[in-house]
Design a protein around this motif. Structure first.
Motif, PDB file in Angstrom:
ATOM      1  N   LEU A   1      30.761  44.356  53.585  1.00  0.00           N
ATOM      2  CA  LEU A   1      30.411  44.022  54.765  1.00  0.00           C
ATOM      3  C   LEU A   1      29.990  42.376  55.211  1.00  0.00           C
ATOM      4  O   LEU A   1      29.813  42.787  56.680  1.00  0.00           O
ATOM      5  CB  LEU A   1      28.579  44.969  54.391  1.00  0.00           C
ATOM      6  N   VAL A   2      29.770  42.072  53.469  1.00  0.00           N
ATOM      7  CA  VAL A   2      29.863  40.861  53.708  1.00  0.00           C
ATOM      8  C   VAL A   2      29.920  40.082  54.732  1.00  0.00           C
ATOM      9  O   VAL A   2      29.966  39.218  55.767  1.00  0.00           O
ATOM     10  CB  VAL A   2      29.629  39.723  52.719  1.00  0.00           C
TER      11      VAL A   2
ATOM     12  N   LEU B   1      22.006  41.384  56.859  1.00  0.00           N
ATOM     13  CA  LEU B   1      20.587  41.095  55.648  1.00  0.00           C
ATOM     14  C   LEU B   1      21.026  41.319  54.917  1.00  0.00           C
ATOM     15  O   LEU B   1      20.028  41.049  53.542  1.00  0.00           O
ATOM     16  CB  LEU B   1      20.687  42.324  55.693  1.00  0.00           C
ATOM     17  N   LEU B   2      22.597  41.536  53.665  1.00  0.00           N
ATOM     18  CA  LEU B   2      23.163  40.923  51.941  1.00  0.00           C
ATOM     19  C   LEU B   2      23.040  39.014  52.532  1.00  0.00           C
ATOM     20  O   LEU B   2      22.721  38.870  51.830  1.00  0.00           O
ATOM     21  CB  LEU B   2      24.540  41.833  52.208  1.00  0.00           C
ATOM     22  N   LEU B   3      23.517  39.062  53.231  1.00  0.00           N
ATOM     23  CA  LEU B   3      23.658  37.517  53.587  1.00  0.00           C
ATOM     24  C   LEU B   3      21.776  36.359  53.140  1.00  0.00           C
ATOM     25  O   LEU B   3      21.850  35.991  52.791  1.00  0.00           O
ATOM     26  CB  LEU B   3      24.703  37.806  54.475  1.00  0.00           C
ATOM     27  N   GLU B   4      21.500  36.953  54.914  1.00  0.00           N
ATOM     28  CA  GLU B   4      20.067  36.339  54.519  1.00  0.00           C
ATOM     29  C   GLU B   4      18.967  37.575  54.523  1.00  0.00           C
ATOM     30  O   GLU B   4      18.871  38.015  56.060  1.00  0.00           O
ATOM     31  CB  GLU B   4      20.452  36.400  56.569  1.00  0.00           C
TER      32      GLU B   4
ATOM     33  N   ALA C   1      23.320  54.004  54.968  1.00  0.00           N
ATOM     34  CA  ALA C   1      21.998  54.792  54.467  1.00  0.00           C
ATOM     35  C   ALA C   1      21.414  54.284  53.123  1.00  0.00           C
ATOM     36  O   ALA C   1      20.211  53.337  53.540  1.00  0.00           O
ATOM     37  CB  ALA C   1      21.745  56.019  55.047  1.00  0.00           C
ATOM     38  N   ALA C   2      22.451  54.510  53.202  1.00  0.00           N
ATOM     39  CA  ALA C   2      21.021  53.839  50.669  1.00  0.00           C
ATOM     40  C   ALA C   2      21.123  52.280  51.043  1.00  0.00           C
ATOM     41  O   ALA C   2      20.383  51.898  50.371  1.00  0.00           O
ATOM     42  CB  ALA C   2      23.080  54.484  50.089  1.00  0.00           C
ATOM     43  N   VAL C   3      22.528  51.787  51.651  1.00  0.00           N
ATOM     44  CA  VAL C   3      21.965  50.333  51.696  1.00  0.00           C
ATOM     45  C   VAL C   3      21.020  49.751  51.986  1.00  0.00           C
ATOM     46  O   VAL C   3      20.282  48.346  52.067  1.00  0.00           O
ATOM     47  CB  VAL C   3      23.517  49.716  52.260  1.00  0.00           C
TER      48      VAL C   3
ATOM     49  N   LEU D   1      22.548  41.443  45.011  1.00  0.00           N
ATOM     50  CA  LEU D   1      22.965  42.367  45.370  1.00  0.00           C
ATOM     51  C   LEU D   1      23.542  42.490  44.734  1.00  0.00           C
ATOM     52  O   LEU D   1      23.546  44.490  44.492  1.00  0.00           O
ATOM     53  CB  LEU D   1      24.927  41.387  45.689  1.00  0.00           C
ATOM     54  N   ASP D   2      23.487  42.310  42.673  1.00  0.00           N
ATOM     55  CA  ASP D   2      23.695  43.703  42.021  1.00  0.00           C
ATOM     56  C   ASP D   2      22.557  44.724  42.419  1.00  0.00           C
ATOM     57  O   ASP D   2      23.065  46.054  42.031  1.00  0.00           O
ATOM     58  CB  ASP D   2      23.507  42.828  40.865  1.00  0.00           C
ATOM     59  N   ARG D   3      21.395  44.382  42.501  1.00  0.00           N
ATOM     60  CA  ARG D   3      20.279  45.513  42.459  1.00  0.00           C
ATOM     61  C   ARG D   3      20.551  46.564  43.505  1.00  0.00           C
ATOM     62  O   ARG D   3      19.844  46.985  43.379  1.00  0.00           O
ATOM     63  CB  ARG D   3      18.543  44.859  42.004  1.00  0.00           C
ATOM     64  N   VAL D   4      20.675  45.663  44.976  1.00  0.00           N
ATOM     65  CA  VAL D   4      20.658  46.274  46.123  1.00  0.00           C
ATOM     66  C   VAL D   4      21.687  47.627  46.003  1.00  0.00           C
ATOM     67  O   VAL D   4      21.830  48.545  45.974  1.00  0.00           O
ATOM     68  CB  VAL D   4      20.761  45.912  47.343  1.00  0.00           C
ATOM     69  N   LEU D   5      23.452  47.157  45.309  1.00  0.00           N
ATOM     70  CA  LEU D   5      24.340  48.074  44.654  1.00  0.00           C
ATOM     71  C   LEU D   5      23.264  48.879  43.997  1.00  0.00           C
ATOM     72  O   LEU D   5      23.933  50.489  44.031  1.00  0.00           O
ATOM     73  CB  LEU D   5      25.019  47.433  43.948  1.00  0.00           C
TER      74      LEU D   5
END
Length: 372
Positions: free
Chosen positions: A102-103, A32-35, A56-58, A80-84
């Motif tokens: 994860l990626v 999900l982080l990649l695509e 769970a947080a990710v 990705l920075d916003r996800v972090l």
């Protein structure tokens, strides 16, 4: 002041290795982080479905943030920075390096749907385990004022979890859990139960006309085999309208071969000669104890199934429903005995299995055949 132990390199060997679902969750989150557009293909799970707070947080961050533009996402790490940043609000220990991990560990992002289904299956197993554990705790909590009613409420909650899993993973016929049933719990003090059953048997022998009022009581509800056999003999004599007293009951016991080594006839006669109270009162007490014991055995069996990661959701549903059927039978007899109205628990809609195609072409083809 005692010296605080600092973990060293040797301590790492004692850390329990992560379960397979941990790696599945990593693969799903990496996909999900990649695509991010594949989030729409992952259904049936939420942040609570994950086994760790970080995962769970990710997932919560990925689910709440607007998806990035695919072309822009391929050229920079802004999303990705916003996800972090969002994930750190729930899990402060989350780092950019872990997102990178994860990626890196995701084999194929296109397998995100399969990974999500695995996460959902493992979450179903944990939910079932938790519900079964809660029922066990309720059965043994003597501080509860109305323990039977509370136990039945928890049994309904457990059954609801099973129904929900069945809706998501329709059971396949004949697929039973491979897990062996757990042994009975360690020996408990049955002194009170034995005394009450003796009073029941003696009172029923003294007042045989009252036996018919407790037809909901079965031999399996007794704690001792001898008591179960005596009740079986009492009900048989009452059904045949034959004389009932300690001697006739003892003779029936002998005719049925229910006297075992250590069972002295004189002890049986003395047991049946000391009535007190009413048959219905002692019968209800015995049935209540049987219901609680059955609830305990049922929840422990389901807990054992759920604790075995080799069992699929299909097997968990079949095994749990078979286990709950025995508790339901005792519950029905309890409701007859106490005159309580059963609470109707809504059942899930039947699962619709795949049928023939419903396209316009298929519909026209059937209509053409029907007019021939």
């Amino acid at each position: 002041m005692p010296h605080a132990h600092e973990p060293d390199e040797d301590d790492l060997e004692a850390i329990t290795p992560p379960q397979p679902v941990f790696h599945v969750e990593q693969a799903l989150l990496g996909a999900l982080l990649l695509e991010p557009h594949r989030l729409g293909d992952v259904t049936g799970i939420a942040a609570s479905s994950f086994s760790t707070a970080a995962h769970a947080a990710v997932f919560a961050a990925i689910s709440t943030l607007p998806p990035p533009d695919p072309a822009e996402h391929a050229t920079n790490t802004k999303w990705l920075d916003r996800v972090l940043a969002t994930g750190r609000e729930q899990a402060r220990g989350l780092t950019a390096s872990y997102l990178h991990t994860l990626v890196q560990v995701c084999p194929w992002p296109r397998h995100a749907t399969a990974y999500g289904r695995m996460v959902e299956a493992e979450h179903a197993r944990r939910r079932l385990q938790t519900a079964a554990e809660r029922l066990v705790q309720t059965v043994h909590d003597v501080s509860i004022p109305h323990r039977v009613q509370t136990v039945l409420v928890e049994a309904d909650a457990l059954a609801a979890v099973v129904d929900d899993i069945a809706a998501r993973f329709p059971p396949r016929a004949g697929v039973l859990p491979r897990t062996e049933a757990p042994p009975p719990p360690s020996a408990r003090d049955y002194t009170e139960a034995v005394e009450e059953e003796q009073l029941l048997l003696a009172t029923a022998t003294a007042h045989p006309s009252d036996v018919d009022s407790v037809r909901w009581l079965l031999p399996d509800d007794f704690t001792l085999p001898l008591h179960a056999g005596l009740w079986q003999c009492l009900t048989a004599l009452a059904r045949r309208r034959e004389p009932i007293d300690p001697v006739t009951v003892l003779w029936e016991v002998q005719q049925r071969g229910l006297l075992h080594d250590g069972d002295e006839p004189g002890e049986v006669l003395r047991l049946l000669a000391e009535p007190a109270g009413s048959v219905e009162h002692w019968g209800e007490r015995a049935l209540q104890r049987s219901l609680l014991t059955t609830a305990d055995h049922t929840s422990r069996r389901i807990e054992a199934y759920a604790c075995d990661p080799a069992n699929t959701p299909f097997q968990l549903v079949v095994g749990a429903r078979r286990s709950l059927a025995g508790l339901s039978a005792v519950r029905t007899r309890w409701q007859h005995a106490t005159g309580t109205v059963p609470t109707s628990r809504p059942r899930p809609a039947p699962t619709i299995r795949a049928g023939p195609p419903t396209t316009t072409a298929a519909h026209n083809a059937r209509a053409t055949r029907a007019t021939r």
